[in-house]
Design an enzyme around this catalytic site. Structure first.
Site, short mmCIF file in Angstrom:
data_model
loop_
_atom_site.label_atom_id
_atom_site.label_comp_id
_atom_site.label_asym_id
_atom_site.label_seq_id
_atom_site.Cartn_x
_atom_site.Cartn_y
_atom_site.Cartn_z
N LYS A 45 2.26 -3.33 7.19
CA LYS A 45 2.53 -3.49 5.76
C LYS A 45 3.97 -3.07 5.45
O LYS A 45 4.65 -3.69 4.63
CB LYS A 45 1.54 -2.67 4.92
CG LYS A 45 0.10 -3.14 4.98
CD LYS A 45 -0.13 -4.55 4.43
CE LYS A 45 -0.03 -4.64 2.93
NZ LYS A 45 -0.41 -6.00 2.43
N THR A 97 0.81 -1.22 0.00
CA THR A 97 0.00 0.00 0.00
C THR A 97 0.84 1.26 0.00
O THR A 97 1.98 1.26 0.49
CB THR A 97 -0.91 0.00 1.25
OG1 THR A 97 -1.59 1.24 1.34
CG2 THR A 97 -0.10 -0.19 2.53
N ASP A 98 0.25 2.34 -0.48
CA ASP A 98 0.94 3.65 -0.41
C ASP A 98 1.02 4.18 1.02
O ASP A 98 1.78 5.12 1.30
CB ASP A 98 0.26 4.67 -1.35
CG ASP A 98 -1.21 4.91 -1.05
OD1 ASP A 98 -1.74 4.32 -0.07
OD2 ASP A 98 -1.84 5.69 -1.78
N GLU A 99 0.23 3.58 1.93
CA GLU A 99 0.22 4.09 3.31
C GLU A 99 1.58 3.92 4.00
O GLU A 99 1.84 4.55 5.02
CB GLU A 99 -0.85 3.39 4.15
CG GLU A 99 -2.21 3.54 3.55
CD GLU A 99 -3.35 3.40 4.53
OE1 GLU A 99 -3.12 3.34 5.74
OE2 GLU A 99 -4.50 3.37 4.05
N TYR A 108 -1.74 -0.54 10.98
CA TYR A 108 -1.89 -1.23 9.69
C TYR A 108 -0.72 -0.88 8.77
O TYR A 108 -0.06 -1.77 8.21
CB TYR A 108 -3.22 -0.82 9.02
CG TYR A 108 -3.25 -1.14 7.54
CD1 TYR A 108 -3.35 -2.46 7.09
CD2 TYR A 108 -3.17 -0.13 6.57
CE1 TYR A 108 -3.37 -2.76 5.73
CE2 TYR A 108 -3.17 -0.42 5.22
CZ TYR A 108 -3.27 -1.74 4.80
OH TYR A 108 -3.27 -2.03 3.46
P1 NAD Z 1 -9.65 -7.39 2.23
O1 NAD Z 1 -9.61 -7.13 3.69
O2 NAD Z 1 -10.91 -7.15 1.48
O3 NAD Z 1 -9.24 -8.93 1.94
C1 NAD Z 1 -8.20 -9.56 2.61
C2 NAD Z 1 -8.43 -11.07 2.53
O4 NAD Z 1 -7.35 -11.72 3.22
C3 NAD Z 1 -9.72 -11.54 3.18
O5 NAD Z 1 -10.44 -12.39 2.31
C4 NAD Z 1 -9.27 -12.29 4.42
O6 NAD Z 1 -10.11 -13.38 4.79
C5 NAD Z 1 -7.90 -12.78 3.97
N1 NAD Z 1 -7.02 -13.06 5.11
C6 NAD Z 1 -6.82 -12.29 6.21
N2 NAD Z 1 -5.97 -12.90 7.06
C7 NAD Z 1 -5.61 -14.07 6.48
C8 NAD Z 1 -4.75 -15.12 6.86
N3 NAD Z 1 -4.08 -15.09 8.02
N4 NAD Z 1 -4.60 -16.17 6.02
C9 NAD Z 1 -5.28 -16.23 4.84
N5 NAD Z 1 -6.13 -15.25 4.44
C10 NAD Z 1 -6.28 -14.19 5.25
O7 NAD Z 1 -8.45 -6.57 1.62
P2 NAD Z 1 -8.27 -5.95 0.17
O8 NAD Z 1 -8.80 -4.57 0.18
O9 NAD Z 1 -8.75 -6.90 -0.83
O10 NAD Z 1 -6.68 -5.83 0.13
C11 NAD Z 1 -5.89 -6.87 -0.45
C12 NAD Z 1 -4.43 -6.49 -0.29
O11 NAD Z 1 -4.19 -5.25 -0.94
C13 NAD Z 1 -3.99 -6.30 1.16
O12 NAD Z 1 -2.69 -6.84 1.30
C14 NAD Z 1 -3.98 -4.80 1.36
O13 NAD Z 1 -3.02 -4.42 2.31
C15 NAD Z 1 -3.59 -4.34 -0.04
N6 NAD Z 1 -4.10 -2.99 -0.38
C16 NAD Z 1 -5.43 -2.72 -0.38
C17 NAD Z 1 -5.87 -1.45 -0.76
C18 NAD Z 1 -7.32 -1.08 -0.80
O14 NAD Z 1 -7.64 0.07 -1.07
N7 NAD Z 1 -8.23 -2.00 -0.59
C19 NAD Z 1 -4.95 -0.46 -1.09
C20 NAD Z 1 -3.59 -0.77 -1.03
C21 NAD Z 1 -3.18 -2.05 -0.71
O1 TDX Z 2 -16.43 6.23 7.91
C1 TDX Z 2 -15.42 6.71 7.37
N1 TDX Z 2 -15.29 8.05 7.28
C2 TDX Z 2 -14.22 8.66 6.72
O2 TDX Z 2 -14.14 9.89 6.65
C3 TDX Z 2 -14.37 5.88 6.84
C4 TDX Z 2 -14.46 4.39 6.91
C5 TDX Z 2 -13.28 6.50 6.28
N2 TDX Z 2 -13.19 7.85 6.24
C6 TDX Z 2 -12.00 8.48 5.61
C7 TDX Z 2 -10.66 8.00 6.13
C8 TDX Z 2 -9.77 8.13 4.91
O3 TDX Z 2 -9.30 9.46 4.81
O4 TDX Z 2 -12.03 8.12 4.22
C9 TDX Z 2 -10.71 7.86 3.74
C10 TDX Z 2 -10.64 6.43 3.22
O5 TDX Z 2 -10.79 5.58 4.34
P1 TDX Z 2 -10.72 3.98 4.20
O6 TDX Z 2 -11.72 3.54 3.18
O7 TDX Z 2 -10.79 3.40 5.57
O8 TDX Z 2 -9.29 3.78 3.53
P2 TDX Z 2 -7.82 4.21 4.01
O9 TDX Z 2 -7.74 4.39 5.46
O10 TDX Z 2 -7.38 5.35 3.14
O11 TDX Z 2 -7.03 2.87 3.61
C11 TDX Z 2 -7.33 2.21 2.36
O12 TDX Z 2 -6.36 2.48 1.40
C12 TDX Z 2 -5.10 1.93 1.58
C13 TDX Z 2 -7.44 0.69 2.56
O13 TDX Z 2 -8.40 0.41 3.55
C14 TDX Z 2 -6.12 0.08 2.91
O14 TDX Z 2 -6.24 -1.34 2.97
C15 TDX Z 2 -5.16 0.44 1.84
O15 TDX Z 2 -3.89 -0.04 2.13
#
Ligand code: NAD
Ligand code: TDX
Length: 377
Positions: free
Chosen positions: A163, A133-135, A159
């Site tokens: 990562k 992630t960019d975080e 988190y």
């Molecule tokens: P998500 O939470 O929707 O899915 C994660 C999945 O991993 C789930 O199905 C969960 O059951 C599984 N999991 C968790 N712990 C596990 C374990 N110990 N063993 C096996 N499976 C396990 O997450 P996502 O949004 O699909 O993100 C996927 C990946 O991308 C993550 O690594 C996250 O850090 C990264 N990522 C997500 C975003 C985003 O915006 N969603 C952005 C940047 C990076």
């Molecule tokens: O109820 C809310 N109100 C609100 O203002 C929630 C859930 C979020 N927010 C804000 C927080 C953030 O500035 O919205 C923005 C996005 O929040 P999230 O959807 O929780 O995402 P973020 O915290 O940016 O992280 C996401 O992007 C990077 C993903 O959840 C991560 O898994 C990924 O790595």
């Protein structure tokens, strides 16, 4: 032809990646492992599992014996590692699972892949893609240049720290053991199958149900929104054509602050109700059902602790080296996403009952409303 292990394949990005991979590389064999935490959902994969076009294993990436057995059985030459605890607010509430899965689980997976690839003499033709992630880069000011692959790591939430740790482990396996790994750091994804705890689906569902739309702080925080379809296309490109040992940033080219994102969702829902009179009967509590603006539900609440102000991605490396530049226009992407949630009500109704309600109480119950205002005013 490759046999591919996709970890976390029942999560949001994982499900989208399974479908994208099958479409792009139909001759590859896909095996999904997922622990089926609260964030997982198998509905979209069930037809593929039933027709045996993918294999599914319910299991934990921390289970070294299981992972080794899967490598021995399937002789994977591709690993796309997405399994993680992924919600920042949950990591603030209770970080332990984040360390267990994101750090130790990644270690177990790396070690099992390395051992197997060495013993089977597959190191040269195998690849391990670590999805991050960019975080990890921390927070930007409004005028700062976007994150590049050379930006320093400055994680601010548990988190992001977990990562960042996993990225460092992957890097160390490349440098120390010659692990054929690549890392991607992407921005905020959105699109089908995203868990309702995340900003965009949460706001869509709350608006449809006539519940407050809780924006943290003043809503000026900026994210770079990446449609999950463009992300998956880039992931397949990186694992196939990226240089081993390299990191690639993946962005959406759509920087927006949270106020604007929520405003756009509200306006999109208002328009959908005008275009389809049947929606008012299905969602009578939505303001749009009685001709009012969904923006009236917006409520500014206590900020997230350590809330990163801005993320922005410089994706020029990915574009210049691998030619990846599939951008989705944000208004189009939000329009499609709103319609996806309108068309998949049973999917999110299942998730938003039971344990999810307890999470909503826990995360939002203690936040006070700072100010509730109609952004149109
Ligand atoms: P998500 O939470 O929707 O899915 C994660 C999945 O991993 C789930 O199905 C969960 O059951 C599984 N999991 C968790 N712990 C596990 C374990 N110990 N063993 C096996 N499976 C396990 O997450 P996502 O949004 O699909 O993100 C996927 C990946 O991308 C993550 O690594 C996250 O850090 C990264 N990522 C997500 C975003 C985003 O915006 N969603 C952005 C940047 C990076
Ligand atoms: O109820 C809310 N109100 C609100 O203002 C929630 C859930 C979020 N927010 C804000 C927080 C953030 O500035 O919205 C923005 C996005 O929040 P999230 O959807 O929780 O995402 P973020 O915290 O940016 O992280 C996401 O992007 C990077 C993903 O959840 C991560 O898994 C990924 O790595």
């Amino acid at each position: 032809m490759h046999t591919v292990l996709i970890t976390g394949g029942a999560g949001f990005i994982g499900q989208n990646l399974v479908h994208a991979w099958r479409d792009a590389r139909p001759s590859d064999r896909l095996v999904v492992i997922d622990a089926m935490t609260y964030a997982a959902n198998l509905r979209s994969l069930e037809p593929l599992i039933a027709e045996r076009s993918i294999a599914f294993v319910r299991g934990d990436i921390n289970d070294a014996a299981l992972i080794r057995a899967l490598f021995d059985e399937h002789r994977f030459t591709r690993v796309a590692h997405l399994a993680a605890e992924s919600h920042v607010d949950r990591s603030i509430d209770d970080p332990e699972a984040f360390l267990q899965t994101n750090v130790l689980g990644t270690f177990t997976l790396l070690k099992s892949a390395l051992d197997h690839w060495r013993e089977a003499a597959l190191l040269d033709r195998s690849r391990f893609l670590h999805v991050s992630t960019d975080e990890v880069y921390g927070s930007l000011g409004l005028d700062d240049p976007a994150f590049t692959e050379a930006s320093p790591y400055r994680p601010n939430s548990p988190y992001a720290a977990s990562k960042a740790s996993s990225d460092h482990l992957v890097r160390s396996f490349v440098a120390t053991y010659g692990m054929p790994a690549l890392i991607t750091n992407c921005s905020n994804n959105y699109g089908p199958y995203q868990h309702p705890e995340k900003l965009i689906p949460l706001m869509i569902i709350h608006a449809l149900e006539g519940k407050p739309l809780p924006i943290y702080g003043d809503g000026s925080n900026v994210r770079d929104w990446l449609h999950v379809s463009a992300h998956c296309e880039a992931l397949i490109n990186v694992i196939e054509r990226g240089r081993v040992g390299e990191t690639y940033n993946i962005g959406g080219g759509n920087e927006r602050n949270n106020r604007d994102v929520v405003g756009l969702i509200c306006d999109t829902i208002d328009r959908a109700f005008v275009a389809d009179s049947g929606l008012s009967a299905r969602f009578p509590a939505c303001p749009a059902a009685s001709g009012k603006a969904c923006r009236s539900l917006i409520s500014f609440v206590t900020d997230r602790p350590g809330h990163d102000h801005r993320y922005a991605i410089d994706a020029r490396k990915l574009e210049s080296e691998l030619g990846s530049r599939s951008h989705v226009d944000f208004s189009d992407g939000i329009g499609r996403t709103v319609h996806w949630y309108l068309d998949h009500e049973p999917w999110w109704r299942d998730i938003t009952s039971g344990a999810y309600e307890a999470w909503i109480d826990r995360n939002y119950g203690a936040r006070s409303v700072i100010q509730a205002k109609n952004l149109r005013a």
